[in-house]
Design an enzyme around this catalytic site. Structure first.
Site, PDB file in Angstrom:
ATOM      1  CG  HIS A 109      -1.599  -0.645   1.164  1.00 40.93           C
ATOM      2  ND1 HIS A 109      -3.078  -1.549   1.659  1.00 40.93           N
ATOM      3  CD2 HIS A 109      -2.738  -1.677   0.131  1.00 40.93           C
ATOM      4  CE1 HIS A 109      -3.688  -1.815   2.338  1.00 40.93           C
ATOM      5  NE2 HIS A 109      -3.574  -2.470   0.533  1.00 40.93           N
ATOM      6  CG  HIS A 110       3.141   2.290  -2.633  1.00 39.06           C
ATOM      7  ND1 HIS A 110       4.173   1.715  -2.798  1.00 39.06           N
ATOM      8  CD2 HIS A 110       1.963   2.233  -3.667  1.00 39.06           C
ATOM      9  CE1 HIS A 110       3.746   0.941  -4.347  1.00 39.06           C
ATOM     10  NE2 HIS A 110       2.462   1.471  -4.717  1.00 39.06           N
ATOM     11  CG  HIS A 111       0.754   3.931   3.229  1.00 38.28           C
ATOM     12  ND1 HIS A 111      -0.730   3.645   3.458  1.00 38.28           N
ATOM     13  CD2 HIS A 111       0.593   4.686   2.746  1.00 38.28           C
ATOM     14  CE1 HIS A 111      -1.313   4.495   2.870  1.00 38.28           C
ATOM     15  NE2 HIS A 111      -0.407   4.531   1.900  1.00 38.28           N
ATOM     16  N   PRO A 112       5.424   1.627   4.309  1.00 36.01           N
ATOM     17  CG  PRO A 112       7.014   1.414   3.393  1.00 36.01           C
ATOM     18  CD  PRO A 112       5.947   1.956   3.113  1.00 36.01           C
TER      19      PRO A 112
END
Length: 185
Positions: A109-112
């Site tokens: 989700h590109h939210h590491p």
């Protein structure tokens, strides 16, 4: 028969007509990634291995999400929006086939977050003031300090972390944390 187009992954996709997509994700994964240096130089790229879907828990949650999406997608209320299931496709039914599809299609989700966990314990990478443990004046102020992975988009939490830190950065003196003045007499 309606026209089809080919996606960049080589799959057959519907041409432009009424259609829908249902996306899902694992918001509380148990799989844990790893980041490490690749060499001694400051320009050496880091080694990043997210270990997506490493645990059975994460695979089971994703399978359930896909099965639920199919149930919703095949509801009569969506008949006028649906022609055929494109991905993963109706022949994909067994858990093994679903797992294979999920492994090929899932992405971040590109939210590491959480790679440099904040805390007061010995395993925390940064202290509650966001100071990198073992260093006096190095701070980490981003999503990596979150001790747990949030359920939703993390932008607001990152902004709150950054604005809070920027409004009153900790002093260099660890004994004078959080702006508490020491008695000098």
């Amino acid at each position: 028969m309606r026209r089809r187009s080919i996606s960049r992954r080589g799959s057959e996709c519907p041409a432009l007509w009424p259609a829908f997509t249902i996306l899902s994700g694992v918001t509380h994964p148990t799989s844990r990634g790893r980041i490490a240096p690749s060499g001694p130089g400051r320009n050496d790229a880091p080694i990043i291995d997210p270990h997506y879907l490493e645990t059975e828990h994460d695979r089971a949650v994703f399978r359930l999400a896909l099965k639920t999406a199919r149930t919703i997608g095949h509801h009569a209320a969506l008949d006028e929006w649906r022609d055929v299931e494109v991905l993963p496709g109706s022949p994909v039914r067994s858990d093994a086939d679903l797992d294979a599809f999920i492994a090929s299609a899932a992405s971040t989700h590109h939210h590491p977050a959480g790679t440099c966990r904040m805390g007061g314990d010995a395993d925390a990478v940064v202290d509650p003031d966001l100071r990198l443990n073992g260093f006096d004046n190095v701070f980490i102020v981003d999503a990596s300090v979150m001790p747990t992975i949030p359920s939703g988009p993390i932008n607001a939490a990152i902004v709150a972390i950054a604005e809070t830190w920027a409004s009153a950065p900790p002093t260099h003196d660890r004994e004078n944390r959080n702006g508490i003045e020491r008695n000098s007499g």
